[in-house]
Design an enzyme around this catalytic site. Sequence first.
Site, PDB file in Angstrom:
ATOM      1  N   SER A   1       0.815  -1.209   0.000  1.00  0.00           N
ATOM      2  CA  SER A   1       0.000   0.000   0.000  1.00  0.00           C
ATOM      3  C   SER A   1       0.857   1.271   0.000  1.00  0.00           C
ATOM      4  O   SER A   1       1.853   1.374   0.704  1.00  0.00           O
ATOM      5  CB  SER A   1      -0.882  -0.007   1.242  1.00  0.00           C
TER       6      SER A   1
ATOM      7  N   LYS B   1      -3.700   2.204  -2.215  1.00  0.00           N
ATOM      8  CA  LYS B   1      -3.359   3.319  -1.332  1.00  0.00           C
ATOM      9  C   LYS B   1      -4.160   3.346  -0.043  1.00  0.00           C
ATOM     10  O   LYS B   1      -5.322   2.968  -0.021  1.00  0.00           O
ATOM     11  CB  LYS B   1      -3.687   4.609  -2.074  1.00  0.00           C
TER      12      LYS B   1
ATOM     13  N   ASN C   1       9.362   8.680   4.255  1.00  0.00           N
ATOM     14  CA  ASN C   1       8.238   9.395   3.671  1.00  0.00           C
ATOM     15  C   ASN C   1       7.334   9.934   4.761  1.00  0.00           C
ATOM     16  O   ASN C   1       7.271   9.384   5.855  1.00  0.00           O
ATOM     17  CB  ASN C   1       7.453   8.519   2.689  1.00  0.00           C
TER      18      ASN C   1
ATOM     19  N   GLY D   1       1.398  11.027   4.848  1.00  0.00           N
ATOM     20  CA  GLY D   1       0.286  11.364   5.735  1.00  0.00           C
ATOM     21  C   GLY D   1      -1.060  11.005   5.159  1.00  0.00           C
ATOM     22  O   GLY D   1      -2.044  11.717   5.346  1.00  0.00           O
TER      23      GLY D   1
ATOM     24  N   CYS E   1       0.465   3.555  10.765  1.00  0.00           N
ATOM     25  CA  CYS E   1       1.043   4.638   9.980  1.00  0.00           C
ATOM     26  C   CYS E   1       1.703   5.655  10.895  1.00  0.00           C
ATOM     27  O   CYS E   1       1.054   6.239  11.757  1.00  0.00           O
ATOM     28  CB  CYS E   1      -0.016   5.334   9.141  1.00  0.00           C
TER      29      CYS E   1
ATOM     30  N   THR F   1       6.284   1.144   8.089  1.00  0.00           N
ATOM     31  CA  THR F   1       7.572   1.847   8.142  1.00  0.00           C
ATOM     32  C   THR F   1       8.037   2.089   9.578  1.00  0.00           C
ATOM     33  O   THR F   1       7.246   2.154  10.500  1.00  0.00           O
ATOM     34  CB  THR F   1       7.467   3.199   7.422  1.00  0.00           C
TER      35      THR F   1
ATOM     36  N   GLY G   1       9.012  -5.410   3.807  1.00  0.00           N
ATOM     37  CA  GLY G   1      10.010  -4.522   4.398  1.00  0.00           C
ATOM     38  C   GLY G   1      11.320  -4.696   3.659  1.00  0.00           C
ATOM     39  O   GLY G   1      12.079  -5.608   3.951  1.00  0.00           O
ATOM     40  N   GLY G   2      11.541  -3.873   2.679  1.00  0.00           N
ATOM     41  CA  GLY G   2      12.825  -3.869   1.999  1.00  0.00           C
ATOM     42  C   GLY G   2      13.031  -4.915   0.934  1.00  0.00           C
ATOM     43  O   GLY G   2      14.154  -5.089   0.455  1.00  0.00           O
TER      44      GLY G   2
ATOM     45  N   THR H   1       8.692  -0.021  -1.492  1.00  0.00           N
ATOM     46  CA  THR H   1       9.556   1.023  -2.031  1.00  0.00           C
ATOM     47  C   THR H   1      10.278   0.632  -3.316  1.00  0.00           C
ATOM     48  O   THR H   1      10.505   1.463  -4.180  1.00  0.00           O
ATOM     49  CB  THR H   1      10.601   1.408  -0.956  1.00  0.00           C
TER      50      THR H   1
HETATM   51  C1  FMN Z   1       5.656   6.507  -0.038  1.00  0.00           C
HETATM   52  C2  FMN Z   1       5.063   5.454   0.835  1.00  0.00           C
HETATM   53  C3  FMN Z   1       3.706   5.495   1.162  1.00  0.00           C
HETATM   54  C4  FMN Z   1       3.148   4.525   1.980  1.00  0.00           C
HETATM   55  N1  FMN Z   1       1.812   4.572   2.268  1.00  0.00           N
HETATM   56  C5  FMN Z   1       1.259   3.596   3.021  1.00  0.00           C
HETATM   57  C6  FMN Z   1      -0.147   3.571   3.296  1.00  0.00           C
HETATM   58  O1  FMN Z   1      -0.894   4.406   2.829  1.00  0.00           O
HETATM   59  N2  FMN Z   1      -0.628   2.589   4.093  1.00  0.00           N
HETATM   60  C7  FMN Z   1       0.180   1.617   4.612  1.00  0.00           C
HETATM   61  O2  FMN Z   1      -0.304   0.747   5.322  1.00  0.00           O
HETATM   62  N3  FMN Z   1       1.499   1.600   4.354  1.00  0.00           N
HETATM   63  C8  FMN Z   1       2.054   2.552   3.582  1.00  0.00           C
HETATM   64  N4  FMN Z   1       3.398   2.516   3.319  1.00  0.00           N
HETATM   65  C9  FMN Z   1       4.209   1.445   3.886  1.00  0.00           C
HETATM   66  C10 FMN Z   1       4.429   0.328   2.881  1.00  0.00           C
HETATM   67  O3  FMN Z   1       3.198  -0.222   2.492  1.00  0.00           O
HETATM   68  C11 FMN Z   1       5.333  -0.756   3.485  1.00  0.00           C
HETATM   69  O4  FMN Z   1       4.723  -1.254   4.645  1.00  0.00           O
HETATM   70  C12 FMN Z   1       6.703  -0.234   3.857  1.00  0.00           C
HETATM   71  O5  FMN Z   1       7.118   0.700   2.918  1.00  0.00           O
HETATM   72  C13 FMN Z   1       7.754  -1.343   3.995  1.00  0.00           C
HETATM   73  O6  FMN Z   1       7.957  -2.030   2.815  1.00  0.00           O
HETATM   74  P1  FMN Z   1       9.116  -1.646   1.735  1.00  0.00           P
HETATM   75  O7  FMN Z   1      10.376  -1.523   2.510  1.00  0.00           O
HETATM   76  O8  FMN Z   1       9.107  -2.746   0.737  1.00  0.00           O
HETATM   77  O9  FMN Z   1       8.710  -0.332   1.165  1.00  0.00           O
HETATM   78  C14 FMN Z   1       3.956   3.481   2.487  1.00  0.00           C
HETATM   79  C15 FMN Z   1       5.315   3.437   2.146  1.00  0.00           C
HETATM   80  C16 FMN Z   1       5.875   4.394   1.328  1.00  0.00           C
HETATM   81  C17 FMN Z   1       7.337   4.303   0.989  1.00  0.00           C
END
Ligand code: FMN
Lengths: 256, 256, 304, 304
Positions: D21, D45, D69, D72, D130, D193, D243-244, D266
């Site tokens: 998301s 989203k 990020n 919000g 969040c 995050t 996560g990553g 990401t």
């Molecule tokens: C720009 C951005 C926006 C995000 N928006 C949301 C969100 O709206 N809801 C949510 O549950 N997680 C959100 N996340 C978290 C991601 O879904 C994910 O849990 C987190 O980035 C870890 O995974 P990754 O390291 O593969 O990015 C967001 C992450 C990023 C980088």
Amino acid sequence: MLDFTVKENIQLNQTYFLIKLTPKNGEILTDMEPGQFVEVLVENSPRTFLRRPISVNFVEKDKNLLWLLVQAIGDGTRKMSQYVEGDVVNLLVPLGKGFTISGDAGKKSLLVGGGVGTAPLLYLGYLLKRQGQAPIFLLGARSKSDLTLLNEFEKYGEVFCTTEDGSFGEKGYVTNHSRLNRKDFSMIYTCGPKPMMQAVAKYAKQNKIACEVSLENMMGCGIGTCLCCVEKTSDGHICVCTEGPVFNIEKLTWAI
Amino acid sequence: MLDFTVKENIQLNQTYFLIKLTPKNGEILTDMEPGQFVEVLVENSPRTFLRRPISVNFVEKDKNLLWLLVQAIGDGTRKMSQYVEGDVVNLLVPLGKGFTISGDAGKKSLLVGGGVGTAPLLYLGYLLKRQGQAPIFLLGARSKSDLTLLNEFEKYGEVFCTTEDGSFGEKGYVTNHSRLNRKDFSMIYTCGPKPMMQAVAKYAKQNKIACEVSLENMMGCGIGTCLCCVEKTSDGHICVCTEGPVFNIEKLTWAI
Amino acid sequence: MGNLKINISNLQLKNPVMTASGTFGYGTEFCDYMDLSKLGGIFVKGTTLHPRQGNDYPRMAETPSGMLNAVGLQNKGVDYFISNIYPNIKDFDTNMIVNVSGSTIEDYVECAARLADLDKIPGIELNISCPNVKEGGMAFGTSACSAGDVTKAVRKVFGKTLIVKLSPNVTDITEIAKAVEAEGADAVSLINTLLGMAIDIRNQKPVLSTVTGGLSGPCVKPIALRMVWQTYNAVKIPVIGMGGISSWEDAIEFILAGSSAIQIGTYNFIDPTISEKVVDGIDNYLKENKIDSIKDLVGALKID
Amino acid sequence: MGNLKINISNLQLKNPVMTASGTFGYGTEFCDYMDLSKLGGIFVKGTTLHPRQGNDYPRMAETPSGMLNAVGLQNKGVDYFISNIYPNIKDFDTNMIVNVSGSTIEDYVECAARLADLDKIPGIELNISCPNVKEGGMAFGTSACSAGDVTKAVRKVFGKTLIVKLSPNVTDITEIAKAVEAEGADAVSLINTLLGMAIDIRNQKPVLSTVTGGLSGPCVKPIALRMVWQTYNAVKIPVIGMGGISSWEDAIEFILAGSSAIQIGTYNFIDPTISEKVVDGIDNYLKENKIDSIKDLVGALKID
Ligand SMILES: Cc1cc2nc3c(=O)[nH]c(=O)nc-3n(C[C@H](O)[C@H](O)[C@H](O)COP(=O)(O)O)c2cc1C
Ligand SMILES: Cc1cc2nc3c(=O)[nH]c(=O)nc-3n(C[C@H](O)[C@H](O)[C@H](O)COP(=O)(O)OP(=O)(O)OC[C@H]3O[C@@H](n4cnc5c(N)ncnc54)[C@H](O)[C@@H]3O)c2cc1C
Ligand SMILES: Cc1cc2nc3c(=O)[nH]c(=O)nc-3n(C[C@H](O)[C@H](O)[C@H](O)COP(=O)(O)OP(=O)(O)OC[C@H]3O[C@@H](n4cnc5c(N)ncnc54)[C@H](O)[C@@H]3O)c2cc1C
Ligand SMILES: Cc1cc2nc3c(=O)[nH]c(=O)nc-3n(C[C@H](O)[C@H](O)[C@H](O)COP(=O)(O)O)c2cc1C
Ligand code: FES
Ligand code: FES
């Protein structure tokens, strides 16, 4: 997403580089709008995690070449500045919405660029000229050596310059240039440092000239998904990477 | 910590590279023991965070050249394999304790290497020969093409080889080589994959021959501070990077 | 470089740059590479009352912009330290701080008490946050109550500078910081490593012998910086910041966020001269920005 | 690729690879780059009951192997989603899961209830983690009690697959996981995050308008993997790991640690085709290792 091969990388001054790329497997370049940009995947650069947005500087259709004008200011752009012929570079291209070009050959367009912000104006000027216009370029920089590609700009219109140290053209900022006194423009396009663009926007507003600016907000993805690049507009926060980077100043909430 | 300049990078087979380096500012190479190693700072490799340990392969005193024999198996060593003449590489050098060399010219030393583990044996053989010994090399690899620098080894002693596929020398593992039947060695040195070294250590033990092995435990720092590279020994956990990488098999707790 | 001087309680630092426990040995390992007297201080290896063999090999995994370690406090014990190591390091022209660990409160107290007698050890750092030991260690650092208890007990026997090192593996680090402040800690240092893990997909086993280990290096910097800032805003005692510092720019970030001093850990492995470079970089930054004293920079972050 | 099929409660996935998301828009943004039908699912989203403008610019900072990020939860609200977005995405040949956020339990419930009526939305993911919103958000995710409460309330109005997304900013993630399991969550997803921060030393200000923001990307992988493994060992419901993740190898690590499915976040920004590549990579790994079904790999980590 497409791999490109570096055909040429020309150092223009201490930090500016003109990089000419062609699709690796001979794909024909898609049509691009002036003001659109690409997202460069910078490999072998440990401190560069995200892609880097770079404007379309010029498109040489007949040679199938995409030009990027890059100023080396950090690890990512420095790595790009080291590209040599044959290097392969992955791009997302083309992204965003560019400058609007009217088909009206009678229009008088002013293109104001500062520093590396002159990049998108070259292709814009070319296309305006192709539409029959005679665009006027007003380019500003700190010093003479920062004014690059002037001979290219001159192909498409009259070029006026300012430098902060007076080493070329008029001394001062673009917004002080005497050519602006004539106020005979029907359209202004601008790209460069934000204070410069705001001054240009102010001039445009005061003189009731339509004006488009190209923003350089920091980007996470370049394709409208991360929502990091937003600009506050009359429609609320909108993405610069998909709704811009070019905006009509009417849309922005700049206090000018 | 010293910057070196790449003088030559010779590709020996698909994955082996012989890299010759000289101190960048003309510093004279310090004396090194065979079996000591360097820690290479691999730049421009986003997935290589820590330095990479590489054995001293040879020291060309008269030319002030340090040789490294590198097998490209991951991002770090792959980046090293791409070094070109003039590249600058930062090394911590020399690190660790090397092989012990006796001054007794009458000794008969066997040097057993497997794969890229042959690296430290070249300089060891050279020094043994300089002491008046006639070292015997027994080198093993998967296939003929993995046996590199044979002409170099031959300068310092007799060379026997095994390949797993029989494409060169005797077919099989080094520990099956017929030359071992003679058991006429007073010292064995070995470096290579752990199972190979353990088999060699077993042979040495059974035949009551002194034996030193060079370990390749994963390293964090290479200088004895992170305590990550430890080997369980008769003295407890000790650092391979400072107390080794070369150990007498008596010291190890290998179940052989 | 007079303007780099800063105090952590009674501890006088010639500059705010120190090296982190477990990453700089006893300093001696770095003599070949740099001038130790350029440092504000050196935090020596984690020391325990009794000798510890540490965990089995493998103890390390490389990760994106960082590493995991599972050393498990290998050390020869406090008595060995006192008789065999202290004599070699006591005359270094910098502050030698001993990092103290334990499995029970009594261990911490006894270890601290023995170190209290050493003239040239001006302070200790209580490691209540080591993720790599089964008993004690991090457990003390993840509850405000036990963190307070161990601080209180050690405070009774240790009159010199007492720094408590906090674990980042908590919901609210400020709670722990406030608890140890209340029990008399002179300063807090943070962060210790974050609990992490890596798997070798070829043999489908954990890379570390202990399955999980402590994450450090540039990858943790954003988290560390946030915790320093939160802690700085929650306590009155000085904060010593660390976690992923790899350049003088990073150090300035930590100082702006509220660190009176900083420690450099993992990056010593990549560049054994980094701490010296950071001292010079900070010095330059002060000059270029016409800042009289490093003290003016501590917590000077501007928030609109 | 039959051997890649796996279920998350009632949710049938053609393969375990999904997108996270906030990093994949509504899928539509990626149509130009890849074939969405190759995915096991898409988490759209973050959606809230009422429209949200999100935080001020700047919302992003690059960090070593990752990014911060502070978006919000900018979104146009659930009603806009239902009338304007749902029609465009409902026929994608993959599972479209909506990520739901709120400031109060009532918000979550109302938002979930409205989504429950959408035929082609087989599940929702409750974002109780969040870090970028002042009220609610992460607060729900950092206490087992409130995490349980919001799950319980939403469970009553939402009969389809209910996934609860956990925050890593806690001392013990398994407590939260157990609490939401007890209240009827069908699965947990983790991690969201990590709270982090970055400072611009030139103007001595935070880089983000909100000072702190959420850290994601390869830098957090070791932490995420550890939490997945801990959670897998603590609950019986399926764990969705993330996560990553930036390669199929990473995905295999998460599956071995106990993830029934994974999400890629990401890294979509760096390589918009990464999720497709991960599907192929997993498929190959199964073949090369002669593993019949992905199910056999879930939690198959070998511990001596
Ligand atoms: C720009 C951005 C926006 C995000 N928006 C949301 C969100 O709206 N809801 C949510 O549950 N997680 C959100 N996340 C978290 C991601 O879904 C994910 O849990 C987190 O980035 C870890 O995974 P990754 O390291 O593969 O990015 C967001 C992450 C990023 C980088
Ligand atoms: C739509 C768009 C078009 C662009 N076109 C061009 C172009 O044609 N040629 C060109 O040279 N550059 C262009 N830029 C700017 C370019 O993207 C940045 O210079 C580049 O990303 C910097 O990367 P780096 O790794 O070299 O530097 P970094 O190390 O990432 O940054 C160096 C410094 O610049 C700051 N910075 C980086 N990016 C931005 C930004 N977008 N806004 C404000 N500050 C920033 C950083 O905060 C840092 O202080 C464009 C940017 C955008 C958004
Ligand atoms: C004292 C010492 C001397 C060495 N001498 C040489 C030499 O002369 N020439 C040479 O080519 N190599 C030598 N090595 C091995 C070399 O250090 C590794 O191959 C290198 O670090 C791998 O880095 P990479 O980034 O290429 O691969 P990575 O991507 O880091 O690793 C690739 C794979 O190899 C595994 N691996 C990496 N390092 C080790 C290790 N030390 N032990 C076991 N598995 C490992 C990793 O787990 C991974 O699966 C030596 C190692 C040591 C400790
Ligand atoms: C190999 C290694 C060993 C460590 N040993 C200790 C220790 O004994 N005691 C301690 O308090 N912290 C120890 N740490 C944690 C560091 O002191 C520091 O808190 C952490 O690594 C974060 O800083 P960095 O990112 O700069 O490394 C160790 C870290 C590493 C990498
Ligand atoms: S850069 Fe990601 S939405 Fe614009
Ligand atoms: S590699 Fe760090 S102690 Fe040996």
